[in-house]
Design an enzyme around this catalytic site. Structure first.
Site, PDB file in Angstrom:
ATOM      1  N   GLY A 189      -1.407 -47.673 -52.498  1.00 53.05           N
ATOM      2  CA  GLY A 189      -2.409 -47.431 -53.544  1.00 53.05           C
ATOM      3  C   GLY A 189      -2.300 -48.514 -54.617  1.00 53.05           C
ATOM      4  O   GLY A 189      -3.287 -49.148 -55.005  1.00 53.05           O
ATOM      5  N   HIS A 190      -1.060 -48.742 -55.082  1.00 54.68           N
ATOM      6  CA  HIS A 190      -0.829 -49.806 -56.074  1.00 54.68           C
ATOM      7  C   HIS A 190      -1.265 -51.163 -55.505  1.00 54.68           C
ATOM      8  O   HIS A 190      -1.876 -51.972 -56.190  1.00 54.68           O
ATOM      9  CB  HIS A 190       0.655 -49.892 -56.452  1.00 54.68           C
ATOM     10  CG  HIS A 190       1.202 -48.653 -57.105  1.00 54.68           C
ATOM     11  ND1 HIS A 190       2.299 -47.986 -56.612  1.00 54.68           N
ATOM     12  CD2 HIS A 190       0.817 -47.972 -58.204  1.00 54.68           C
ATOM     13  CE1 HIS A 190       2.572 -46.946 -57.379  1.00 54.68           C
ATOM     14  NE2 HIS A 190       1.691 -46.908 -58.355  1.00 54.68           N
TER      15      HIS A 190
HETATM   16  P1  AMP Z   1       1.299 -44.730 -61.271  1.00 55.55           P
HETATM   17  O1  AMP Z   1       2.374 -45.697 -60.891  1.00 55.55           O
HETATM   18  O2  AMP Z   1       1.313 -43.455 -60.465  1.00 55.55           O
HETATM   19  O3  AMP Z   1       1.241 -44.491 -62.747  1.00 55.55           O
HETATM   20  O4  AMP Z   1      -0.072 -45.419 -60.883  1.00 55.55           O
HETATM   21  C1  AMP Z   1      -0.411 -46.700 -61.340  1.00 55.55           C
HETATM   22  C2  AMP Z   1      -1.838 -46.965 -61.007  1.00 55.55           C
HETATM   23  O5  AMP Z   1      -2.043 -46.880 -59.593  1.00 55.55           O
HETATM   24  C3  AMP Z   1      -2.813 -45.960 -61.653  1.00 55.55           C
HETATM   25  O6  AMP Z   1      -3.977 -46.639 -62.091  1.00 55.55           O
HETATM   26  C4  AMP Z   1      -3.120 -45.027 -60.505  1.00 55.55           C
HETATM   27  O7  AMP Z   1      -4.367 -44.385 -60.624  1.00 55.55           O
HETATM   28  C5  AMP Z   1      -3.111 -45.985 -59.334  1.00 55.55           C
HETATM   29  N1  AMP Z   1      -2.895 -45.253 -58.095  1.00 55.55           N
HETATM   30  C6  AMP Z   1      -1.918 -44.355 -57.829  1.00 55.55           C
HETATM   31  N2  AMP Z   1      -2.067 -43.833 -56.600  1.00 55.55           N
HETATM   32  C7  AMP Z   1      -3.170 -44.398 -56.069  1.00 55.55           C
HETATM   33  C8  AMP Z   1      -3.869 -44.271 -54.815  1.00 55.55           C
HETATM   34  N3  AMP Z   1      -3.447 -43.451 -53.874  1.00 55.55           N
HETATM   35  N4  AMP Z   1      -4.974 -45.027 -54.622  1.00 55.55           N
HETATM   36  C9  AMP Z   1      -5.409 -45.877 -55.584  1.00 55.55           C
HETATM   37  N5  AMP Z   1      -4.807 -46.045 -56.785  1.00 55.55           N
HETATM   38  C10 AMP Z   1      -3.702 -45.316 -57.025  1.00 55.55           C
END
Ligand code: AMP
Length: 271
Positions: A32-33
């Protein structure tokens, strides 16, 4: 890929660049990241990724302590992607030494979904995003639709206060359609199977929603069914308009939002 461990090296390294794409993360890097990073790499000359588990956005000490952290693994994946120019790994004091910024408050109509169930969470998110934007001064910030309410609130706040544009990115899912999340590292295979079944059920609920006369009653009964069938705690299951996040009475321009606990791990999704 240059690793920046404090603000001095960050300011020095970023000075020559005026077309920066920024991907804020809390680590636990997954595909996702990487999709956000790919998009930044395509649209901007340089890409900077931050890894910072922001204690101020956790409303639960245990959740903060158990949040997946593995900097070595994260750096390996980021380096291998060949799409990252800078990784910013600040210390708490790099972010919070500037105490001047005004206190962030959510307006009443925004105190819904996760804001209602995680008191103080988005105030922490908006505060850290303000600070990161001031420090990094990127042209674009790439954020995932998986955290839709976060994207909505950050976009509203930052685009009124800075020139920075927030670029929404699609949710990336595993082969069973479970939305990728760092918190999935805390779940074993059989729990991930349950998450996959919950996704299937949600898809079905969404498909049938327009046939229902009273959506609110329908969602209440579906929430009960999910609770009983999967033995999960559900914070909310709501259909909301994607433009203003108001409760919606049609599938058009709307998404089904859910937050639930699986083995004490809080998962969110929207579809
Ligand atoms: P986090 O590390 O969980 O705070 O996420 C960092 C960024 O990655 C945020 O903008 C999230 O929305 C994005 N993100 C997390 N999981 C996904 C995913 N499965 N698909 C797309 N973006 C994601």
């Amino acid at each position: 890929m240059k690793i920046l461990l404090n603000n001095t090296s960050l300011f020095e390294s970023l000075r020559p660049f005026n077309d920066l794409g920024f991907v804020p993360t809390m680590g636990g890097i997954h595909k996702g990241h990487l999709s956000l990073i790919n998009k930044s790499n395509k649209l901007c000359k340089k890409t900077i990724v931050s890894i910072f588990v922001n204690p101020k956005q956790f409303n639960n000490e245990k959740d903060l302590r158990s949040y997946p952290r593995n900097i070595k693994r994260d750096l390996k994946i980021l380096k291998k992607s060949k799409k990252v120019d800078f990784v910013y790994i600040p210390k708490f004091k790099d972010i919070y030494k500037d105490k001047k910024t005004s206190k962030i408050r959510l307006i009443k109509k925004d105190k819904i979904l996760c804001a209602k169930f995680r008191k103080g969470h988005f105030e922490g998110v908006l505060d850290v995003m303000n600070k990161l934007t001031k420090i990094i001064n990127p042209q674009k910030i790439f954020m995932g639709e998986k955290d839709f309410q976060q994207l909505y609130l950050v976009k509203k706040q930052l685009e009124t206060n800075y020139k920075t544009k927030i670029i929404p990115c699609k949710t990336i899912r595993d082969k069973n359609n479970v939305a990728l999340s760092s918190r999935n590292f805390l779940l074993n295979k059989s729990y991930l199977k349950v998450a996959a079944n919950i996704y299937k059920k949600l898809k079905n609920i969404k498909k049938n929603i327009n046939k229902k006369k009273n959506i609110s009653d329908f969602l209440k009964s579906q929430t009960k069914e999910l609770r009983n069938n999967y033995k999960i705690k559900i914070d909310y299951l709501e259909l909301r308009n994607i433009k203003n996040l108001k409760i919606s009475s049609t599938n058009k321009n709307s998404r089904l939002f859910i937050a639930y606990y699986l083995n004490n791990v809080r998962l969110i999704d929207n579809l």
